[in-house]
Design an enzyme around this catalytic site. Sequence first.
Site, PDB file in Angstrom:
ATOM      1  N   HIS A   1       0.838  -1.192   0.000  1.00 44.36           N
ATOM      2  CA  HIS A   1       0.000   0.000   0.000  1.00 44.36           C
ATOM      3  C   HIS A   1       0.873   1.242   0.000  1.00 44.36           C
ATOM      4  O   HIS A   1       1.423   1.626   0.991  1.00 44.36           O
ATOM      5  CB  HIS A   1      -0.908   0.018   1.220  1.00 44.36           C
ATOM      6  CG  HIS A   1      -1.808   1.200   1.226  1.00 44.36           C
ATOM      7  ND1 HIS A   1      -3.035   1.193   0.615  1.00 44.36           N
ATOM      8  CD2 HIS A   1      -1.641   2.438   1.731  1.00 44.36           C
ATOM      9  CE1 HIS A   1      -3.591   2.381   0.761  1.00 44.36           C
ATOM     10  NE2 HIS A   1      -2.774   3.140   1.445  1.00 44.36           N
TER      11      HIS A   1
ATOM     12  N   SER B   1      11.210  -7.021 -17.991  1.00 49.34           N
ATOM     13  CA  SER B   1      12.537  -7.628 -18.042  1.00 49.34           C
ATOM     14  C   SER B   1      12.436  -9.096 -17.692  1.00 49.34           C
ATOM     15  O   SER B   1      11.451  -9.546 -17.098  1.00 49.34           O
ATOM     16  CB  SER B   1      13.502  -6.910 -17.099  1.00 49.34           C
ATOM     17  OG  SER B   1      12.994  -6.895 -15.775  1.00 49.34           O
TER      18      SER B   1
END
Length: 1136
Positions: free
Chosen positions: A532, A795
């Site tokens: 969060h 990636s």
Amino acid sequence: MGDPSERLGSEGLDSGVSAKFDDLCMEIDPPFQGNAATAEDWRKSLNKVVPAVVVLRTTATRAFDTESAFASSATGFVVDKRRGIILTNRHVVKPGPVVAEAMFLNREEVSVHPIYRDPVHDFGFFRYDPSAIQFLNYEEIPLAPEAAYVGLEIRVVGNDSGEKVSILAGTIARLDRDAPVYKKDGYNDFNTFYMQAASGTKGGSSGSPVIDWEGKAVALNAGSKSSSASAFFLPLERVVRALRFLQTGSETYVDKWKAVSIPRGTLQVTFLHKGFDETRRLGLRSETEQIVRHASPASETGMLVVESVVPGGPGYKHLEPGDVLVRVNGEVITQFLKLETILDDSINSNIELQIERSGTSKSLTLLVQDLHSITPDYFLQVSGAVIHPLSYQQARNFRFHCGLVYVADPGYMLFKAGVPRHAIIKKFAGEEISCLDEFISVLSKLSRGARVPLEYISYVDRHRRKSVLVTVDRHEWYAPPQIYTRDNSTGLWIAKPAFQPDSLFLSSGAKDAGNLASRTTSLSDEHVCGGHVSEGNNQELVDGVTSMETNYEDSSECISHNNGSDGVVKKRRVDDLSTDESVADLSLNESQETKLEKSGAIQDDGFMDYQGATAATANASFTERVIESTLVMFEVHVPPSCMLDGVHSQQFLGTGVIIYHSQDMGLVAVDRNTVAVSSSDVLLSFAAFPIEIPGEVVFLHPVHNYALVSYDPSALGPVGASVVRAAELLPEPALSRGDSVYLVGLSRSLQATSRKSVVTNPSAALNIGSAENPRYRATNMEVIELDTDFGGSFSGVLTDEQGRVKALWGSFSTQKKKKRRKVKTGKRRNETIFTRTPKGYQMLKFGSTSEDHQFVRGIPIYAISQVLDKIISGANGPPLLINGVKRPMPLLRILEVELYPTLLSKARSFGLSDAWIQALVKKDPIRRQVLRVKGCLAGSKAENLLEQGDMVLAINKEPVTRFHDIENACQALDKSNTNDGKLQMTIFRQGREIELLVGTDVRDGNGTTRIVNWCGCIVQDPHPAVRALGFLPQEGHGVYMARWCNGSPVHRYGMYALQWIVEINGKPTPDLDSFVNVTKELEHREFVRVKTIYLNGKPRVLTLKQDLHYWPTWELRFNPDTAIWHRSVIKALNCS
């Protein structure tokens, strides 16, 4: 909510985000009252006033309460010459630590310190030594609040818009304006009237005297409205009262100033003055209105109405918004001044209030509280965070209880966990937190590297607690926790240790490393809470001591704006958890093996459960199933205190691949746009098993775009260790054009994602230009390009059909010129904003001409496997402690020259012979290119031998066509001891072939391992990206200034980053050792002359005043024997 156009006069603070209803007042010129003042009268008056007006240069050294750490300029004026008292605004004096100087008209400068700042109203006092002013004749400016009236012609004398002296004319239009609202989460005045005039004051004019033609101050300039020419003035009645207390209290002090108590009472209630028409609508009875009008002056037009009540205060649950105040202690009260007088005289006593609520009269008895008791005068500083009891100002803004644990600046430890600025900490490490002492007590019981849950609430979402995981710093990025307490006699904030010396928190991280696996494993399932982080949270790090800057601007611009930070979030927003301590002894492996044996009873069951959990991957491709257990997600965080080597962000996210996994050590390869510097906290999340463990950066390739990070396999636990494995590397044969490969990576949910692609170019030469702030960039690399991929933020690895890794699909960073954007700010400031990109939060800095971009390419695995083989087989370099075992790390011999390929057709035009063209074509019929010199790294052995534009034809008589040929030739030198590390190179230069013996350099993979923080700037040896610019200062090179801190002396005096420091007080500083030796001799508050050289070669000499109280000189150094970054103080002020 604050009006966007209303702002404090000097600070240039960000205004609120929503409009206010407050524009009902009509900007009309009132009837002109008789004023016989002539131009000559004004001239005489100003001649007396101007010498008593001073320019205040203030530096808030820490974020505190409503203020951030930054430097600014404002105005003040002498109100007591004999005692040396200067009046200015509260937002200039600051509620927290501040360092300030006053400059008089004749350019005499004296140090000043705060002696009082009102908890509510916008005024405060500085004090200076009157004997320090030797050459100026001046008189104090008398205060005359009774002289203000509508229509009075006034002059505002101050430091407007940074000008030394400015005199603005105006006429007082109102005496009963509501207090301006500047920010919803910042300082606002209340429970007072303000005056208003159309004088058009701007930044720098805060604290200016508002004078009449007799030279008396009738008000204090405080703020303005940018959408009009309106200026807001604070009445002086309460100022006069406070000044009298200071003058009376100081009569008994002879040798030095001592703190004077000024009584201030409160009910923790905000009142507004409402007209009788409004009070009638609120239910005021006619007979009550008649009584009030009869008891009040004929000019009275309204009454005081409750606007808000702070929870937990004396008025809470007694008074409500909309209540109309009728009497206090039996006296009809319709003015703020009378009400405050009663409150200030009744501290800790009861008062009787009569109110009307919806037409019903009520009588209340309330206890008046001491306002200073709910105004914090101390704070805890830990890992760059500033935490203190919630002040009355912010409690009123947020509607929270005073005294709660308030985060003024999240610093590093809290920010990386996702705790924003202005948060209220409610629970920590499982214990409820209601005051700062409880928070400190819990913190003292934690050891370095511990990960514990924290719950907080925010005023923007006050009804829900948010839970995150906080990781105590394992490395010594920051000083041990300290408590700063304000000394009202000296104006200084005195620091003392927050914990006892035997606290677990202060114990060496190496001692706690044996508990690493158990701590990490036990909390790994909780880290989902750490996800969060709001968008605004990433922006908040610009505030406070932790924020670092790299720009170099004119100091006048810096002083007048709120602080911004360079480099906050680059790739994707993550929540960071710092790592646990490295292992410092060889006994760890034995203890962990014992633990694994004891856990054997649960291993089989756990393994079976996990096999069932992974059944959902049955639909995955064969390649995904093979490679998934080797993939690792990285969360990387760089502490602001050591953002070295020009690193462009504080948070990174990327995917790596396990290339080695044994019982003692695991190694993961990842690109250097994810792991940019070694001074990082790395957290690894494994796709094969749901666990997060810390990693340690063990190798940074100085040229190629990859890094190696180690982890402790025993920290995975018995189940995790059984499913995690290393990938099979296949360096040969190299990929060719048209080959089919599988691009495999991880999604945000740690699910393997793949697609089949075709190699379009197996040997694309990189050409990444230098960044504005020099940082690592891949050079001399050939990368792999595909026909299709997953975009610039994805990636992973390139594999064949069997899942064997052929290349690392890594992220590269570059800068591109950005389009000009017209930004209307209304202020002179250097501003930082953030924009969302596929990689995360992209930082945009106004004044910068470039913005960061990422792209992905394939890095051939052979470059990584060569270094891996050296680590496993035993390298020839210095040892590094990895998981409790010292392992020799490889040294790399490289030619420190940046090269680029040129087509042979172009080379022929430069005069290259047919014989050499044929030889190069025969060597490499596919590329048909020759390598040319782009530049040599300054200070390298190749410097002054190779020149820009040289064509490299051969090394040791062997033709050279690609970067790999040069790397092989350098490696061959390590096997031969006959040529002293020099290459026999054949060069084509300006139509001639030249034979040269060019030296090579030996580099390790540690990166920068030492920095010094002096006066708030990070100083280091010039890193390769700086040396790649091609020159070092002729004055003995010098040390490189990489960053600076907001609120520091270098911020105050405008010595910004991206330059070399070559001399201090005329003494050369060619390297860090000499720099430290020179700075050791400097004393506290001593002015220092510094000579610097910018990156463009432009020299500059400036002066700054050293502040060892708030900004001691310290050093951060990496110790390979303990694998820990250690912090040591070089010089500090002994406050005891």
